[in-house]
Structures are given as structure tokens and as C-alpha cells.
Design a protein around this motif. Structure first.
Motif, PDB file in Angstrom:
ATOM      1  N   THR A 198      27.226  -3.499   2.114  1.00  0.00           N
ATOM      2  CA  THR A 198      27.383  -2.092   1.751  1.00  0.00           C
ATOM      3  C   THR A 198      27.546  -1.930   0.248  1.00  0.00           C
ATOM      4  N   PHE A 199      28.368  -2.785  -0.353  1.00  0.00           N
ATOM      5  CA  PHE A 199      28.563  -2.675  -1.804  1.00  0.00           C
ATOM      6  C   PHE A 199      27.270  -2.932  -2.554  1.00  0.00           C
ATOM      7  N   LEU A 200      26.527  -3.968  -2.176  1.00  0.00           N
ATOM      8  CA  LEU A 200      25.282  -4.289  -2.872  1.00  0.00           C
ATOM      9  C   LEU A 200      24.285  -3.145  -2.776  1.00  0.00           C
ATOM     10  N   LEU A 201      24.174  -2.530  -1.601  1.00  0.00           N
ATOM     11  CA  LEU A 201      23.245  -1.410  -1.441  1.00  0.00           C
ATOM     12  C   LEU A 201      23.668  -0.214  -2.287  1.00  0.00           C
ATOM     13  N   VAL A 202      24.961   0.116  -2.252  1.00  0.00           N
ATOM     14  CA  VAL A 202      25.455   1.255  -3.035  1.00  0.00           C
ATOM     15  C   VAL A 202      25.297   0.990  -4.521  1.00  0.00           C
ATOM     16  N   TYR A 203      25.594  -0.231  -4.941  1.00  0.00           N
ATOM     17  CA  TYR A 203      25.496  -0.570  -6.362  1.00  0.00           C
ATOM     18  C   TYR A 203      24.043  -0.541  -6.830  1.00  0.00           C
ATOM     19  N   ALA A 204      23.131  -1.067  -6.007  1.00  0.00           N
ATOM     20  CA  ALA A 204      21.717  -1.054  -6.368  1.00  0.00           C
ATOM     21  C   ALA A 204      21.190   0.368  -6.473  1.00  0.00           C
ATOM     22  N   VAL A 205      21.582   1.226  -5.550  1.00  0.00           N
ATOM     23  CA  VAL A 205      21.153   2.632  -5.599  1.00  0.00           C
ATOM     24  C   VAL A 205      21.711   3.312  -6.844  1.00  0.00           C
ATOM     25  N   ALA A 206      22.992   3.071  -7.131  1.00  0.00           N
ATOM     26  CA  ALA A 206      23.608   3.697  -8.303  1.00  0.00           C
ATOM     27  C   ALA A 206      22.916   3.266  -9.593  1.00  0.00           C
ATOM     28  N   LEU A 207      22.643   1.968  -9.731  1.00  0.00           N
ATOM     29  CA  LEU A 207      21.957   1.500 -10.928  1.00  0.00           C
ATOM     30  C   LEU A 207      20.540   2.064 -11.017  1.00  0.00           C
ATOM     31  N   SER A 208      19.848   2.099  -9.896  1.00  0.00           N
ATOM     32  CA  SER A 208      18.456   2.523  -9.901  1.00  0.00           C
ATOM     33  C   SER A 208      18.289   3.982 -10.273  1.00  0.00           C
ATOM     34  N   TRP A 209      19.277   4.824  -9.940  1.00  0.00           N
ATOM     35  CA  TRP A 209      19.129   6.251 -10.213  1.00  0.00           C
ATOM     36  C   TRP A 209      19.983   6.761 -11.372  1.00  0.00           C
ATOM     37  N   THR A 229      20.351  -4.596 -16.677  1.00  0.00           N
ATOM     38  CA  THR A 229      20.444  -3.605 -15.611  1.00  0.00           C
ATOM     39  C   THR A 229      19.336  -3.791 -14.583  1.00  0.00           C
ATOM     40  N   VAL A 230      18.112  -3.999 -15.059  1.00  0.00           N
ATOM     41  CA  VAL A 230      16.996  -4.211 -14.133  1.00  0.00           C
ATOM     42  C   VAL A 230      17.212  -5.481 -13.308  1.00  0.00           C
ATOM     43  N   ALA A 231      17.637  -6.567 -13.961  1.00  0.00           N
ATOM     44  CA  ALA A 231      17.858  -7.820 -13.244  1.00  0.00           C
ATOM     45  C   ALA A 231      18.983  -7.686 -12.225  1.00  0.00           C
ATOM     46  N   THR A 232      20.078  -7.020 -12.616  1.00  0.00           N
ATOM     47  CA  THR A 232      21.204  -6.863 -11.702  1.00  0.00           C
ATOM     48  C   THR A 232      20.834  -6.006 -10.503  1.00  0.00           C
ATOM     49  N   ALA A 233      20.141  -4.893 -10.754  1.00  0.00           N
ATOM     50  CA  ALA A 233      19.709  -4.034  -9.647  1.00  0.00           C
ATOM     51  C   ALA A 233      18.756  -4.771  -8.720  1.00  0.00           C
ATOM     52  N   SER A 234      17.818  -5.518  -9.295  1.00  0.00           N
ATOM     53  CA  SER A 234      16.858  -6.266  -8.475  1.00  0.00           C
ATOM     54  C   SER A 234      17.571  -7.313  -7.623  1.00  0.00           C
ATOM     55  N   LEU A 235      18.508  -8.042  -8.238  1.00  0.00           N
ATOM     56  CA  LEU A 235      19.248  -9.052  -7.484  1.00  0.00           C
ATOM     57  C   LEU A 235      20.104  -8.418  -6.394  1.00  0.00           C
ATOM     58  N   ALA A 236      20.667  -7.250  -6.673  1.00  0.00           N
ATOM     59  CA  ALA A 236      21.474  -6.561  -5.660  1.00  0.00           C
ATOM     60  C   ALA A 236      20.615  -6.157  -4.467  1.00  0.00           C
ATOM     61  N   TRP A 237      19.420  -5.603  -4.738  1.00  0.00           N
ATOM     62  CA  TRP A 237      18.513  -5.257  -3.638  1.00  0.00           C
ATOM     63  C   TRP A 237      18.126  -6.496  -2.846  1.00  0.00           C
ATOM     64  N   VAL A 238      17.744  -7.550  -3.547  1.00  0.00           N
ATOM     65  CA  VAL A 238      17.301  -8.767  -2.871  1.00  0.00           C
ATOM     66  C   VAL A 238      18.434  -9.386  -2.056  1.00  0.00           C
ATOM     67  N   ALA A 239      19.630  -9.456  -2.650  1.00  0.00           N
ATOM     68  CA  ALA A 239      20.766 -10.055  -1.939  1.00  0.00           C
ATOM     69  C   ALA A 239      21.110  -9.262  -0.682  1.00  0.00           C
ATOM     70  N   ALA A 240      21.092  -7.932  -0.784  1.00  0.00           N
ATOM     71  CA  ALA A 240      21.385  -7.108   0.389  1.00  0.00           C
ATOM     72  C   ALA A 240      20.345  -7.330   1.483  1.00  0.00           C
ATOM     73  N   PHE A 241      19.060  -7.394   1.102  1.00  0.00           N
ATOM     74  CA  PHE A 241      18.014  -7.614   2.092  1.00  0.00           C
ATOM     75  C   PHE A 241      18.140  -8.993   2.724  1.00  0.00           C
ATOM     76  N   VAL A 242      18.446 -10.004   1.910  1.00  0.00           N
ATOM     77  CA  VAL A 242      18.571 -11.359   2.446  1.00  0.00           C
ATOM     78  C   VAL A 242      19.719 -11.441   3.441  1.00  0.00           C
TER      79      VAL A 242
END
Length: 311
Positions: free
Chosen positions: A5-16, A42-55
Motif C-alpha cells: 500500500t505504501f509503495l503504491l501511494v508513494y509512486a502515485v504521489a511522486l508521479s503526479w 525522483t523518476v528512479a524512485t517512482a519507477s522502483l516503487a511501481w516495480v516493487a509493488a507489482f513484484v
């Protein structure tokens, strides 16, 4: 709240939300290298957050099917509740659908990014080979001259193949100090692997066109990299030769995509910047704020992920 949940919320927050911060007034006047670091982190952190959440979702879903814990997997993974009662058939079908959807999104996005990056690399390799064939070597190492009426200087890189291209019109118009500043600018691009940075951001923007962070990064970073190359050239040759070369080359025609030109991006902003008095940028309040943002962006996910796993 658990890790997914945190990774998804954090990735969304960074992305927008991150693009608004990185283009806000606090970024005015800070060193371009620090701005580039802010965008890339920021791009790397958001990308890693999305990937980690999906994994985590994919691994957890597969594990729930193997261990027959599908009825409780979804809400436990998302941290909504400790358990839920669902008919096993419905729960299993739901988990399979979640696994399929998550895997499909991840595979489609990854394939689009890889294909776009590969096409950019191929185009740059072909362009490098072409200019080496039609161009003639110059007395400057790694620089080839091509016959053209428009004054242009740029560099292109496709993997191990790279070249700095100067047109005959540019050679005629630029005096030796200005030409040396232009070549130093282009060598700074090659040395800093700016082509790879721009290509990667372009591939992410093509793969994730609906994410504002990826779009804005692909739009903003090239101009900042031009300023970084300007700084490298002025440290060696001074401001006046580079400024003169920008004014001379700024009337050229559009050059092929995938190259970086000395007078190709944000020329007006760069000219104004070169004409301003040199000031210390690293210790200004805006720079310190940006530094804290960069550090916080990278550290917060790791810290929060550790707390979530300890619960």
C-alpha cells in the motif's frame, strides 16, 4: 498500512505531485546538475516503487494460489484487514484475475520501454555510421565535418559508436576560441552520457505517457543537460567564446532527432544565463531545499518499507 500500500501511494504521489515541485519557483537559480539529480532520483524512485509493488503483488498472488490462501490474500496484501471471508471459488478467480492484470500491465509497459529504447539506440547508431561515411575527419579528435550550408555542431552516440559533427558552414563562421568552446560542450555531453539519460527518459515517457512525472522529466531534463554542458565548456574556455558560438549557431535548421546540439535546446535561456554574473549556486536556500528533497525522495521509501516489514 503495509509495504504494498505504501509503495503504491508513494509512486502515485511522486508521479503526479513531483513535477509541480520540481518546476516550482524553489528550483529557480539552483545549479542545473542539482536539478538533473532531482529529476533523475525522483523518476528512479517512482519507477522502483511501481516495480516493487507489482513484484510483491505478483509473488504474493502466486504464493496465495499455491498455499490455497486466496480468500485472505487480497485484503492482507493491501493492509485493509486481517482476514475476509469469501467463497473459495470466487476468491481464487479474483486472485487469478489480479495476477493476470498485474502481470499484463508490467509486461506491456516493460516491452514498450525496451522497444522504444532499442529503436532510439538503433537510430543513433545508424546516424553515427552515416556521418562517419559522408563526413571527413578533422584535426580535432573524434570530430567529423560534413558539407552543409547551415552552421551546426552536434554530437550523437549509439552505444560505443559516437561522433561530434560540425558542418562546413560552422567551421567557416566560428573562430578558433568559439569552435573550441563548442567542441568542449559536445564532449561534455558524451562524457556525461547525456544521450543515454535522454533516451531512457524518452522511453519511460513513451511507455507511461499518462504519468506526468515521466512526461515532464523527458521535457525538462534535456535543457538542464545543455546547461551542464555549457558549464563544462565555460570552465575551460570562458563564457564569451561559448556565448559567441550560441549566437552564431542559433539560426541553423532543425537537426535529426536523437542528437544533442550546442545551439539546439533552450538557446534563449542559456544565453541569458551565460550573460548573468556568476554566483555561488550550491549554498543558496533553493539549492539546500532541493538537496533535502532529493535525499528525502530516495530515503523515505527505504525507511518506510523497513517499518512496514517490521510490523
Amino acid at each position: 498500512m503495509n509495504a504494498v500500500t505504501f509503495l503504491l501511494v508513494y509512486a502515485v504521489a511522486l508521479s503526479w505531485l513531483a513535477p509541480a515541485v520540481l518546476t516550482s519557483p524553489i528550483t529557480v537559480g539552483i545549479h542545473p546538475r542539482l536539478s538533473v539529480a532531482g529529476w533523475l532520483v525522483t523518476v528512479a524512485t517512482a519507477s522502483l516503487a511501481w516495480v516493487a509493488a507489482f513484484v510483491i503483488l505478483i509473488v504474493g498472488t502466486a504464493h496465495s494460489l499455491i498455499t490455497r490462501t486466496a480468500p485472505t490474500f487480497c485484503v492482507e496484501t493491501l493492509g485493509i484487514a486481517s482476514a475476509v471471508t469469501l467463497p473459495p471459488t470466487i476468491a481464487t478467480a479474483f486472485v487469478v484475475a489480479l495476477l493476470s492484470l498485474t502481470a499484463a500491465v508490467a509486461i506491456r509497459t516493460g516491452c514498450r520501454a525496451i522497444v522504444t529504447l532499442r529503436n532510439m539506440r538503433r537510430a543513433n547508431c545508424q546516424h553515427t555510421e552515416a556521418v562517419r561515411i559522408i563526413g571527413r575527419p578533422t584535426v580535432h579528435e573524434g570530430v567529423v565535418a560534413i558539407t552543409a550550408d547551415q552552421p551546426t555542431a552536434y554530437c550523437v552516440s549509439g552505444g560505443r559508436q559516437r561522433a561530434i559533427v560540425v558542418t562546413t558552414a560552422a567551421l567557416e563562421l566560428l573562430n578558433p576560441p568559439a569552435l573550441a568552446a563548442v567542441l568542449a560542450h559536445e564532449r561534455a555531453h558524451l562524457r556525461g552520457r547525456h544521450h543515454q539519460i535522454i533516451a531512457t527518459l524518452g522511453a519511460l515517457a513513451a511507455a507511461l505517457p499518462r504519468l506526468p512525472l515521466m512526461r515532464e522529466a523527458a521535457r525538462s531534463v534535456p535543457a538542464l543537460l545543455e546547461m551542464c554542458a555549457d558549464d563544462a565548456a565555460t570552465r575551460k574556455h570562458g563564457r564569451e567564446p561559448l556565448l559567441a558560438s550560441l549566437l552564431t549557431l542559433s539560426t541553423r535548421h532543425r537537426i535529426p532527432d536523437g542528437v544533442l546540439a550546442a545551439a539546439g535546446t533552450a538557446v534563449a535561456d542559456r544565453i541569458v544565463r551565460l550573460m548573468q554574473p556568476r554566483r555561488a549556486m550550491w549554498w543558496r536556500p533553493q539549492s539546500l531545499v532541493m538537496l533535502l528533497i532529493v535525499i528525502g525522495t530516495a530515503v523515505v521509501p527505504a525507511f518506510a518499507f523497513t517499518l512496514c516489514t517490521l510490523q
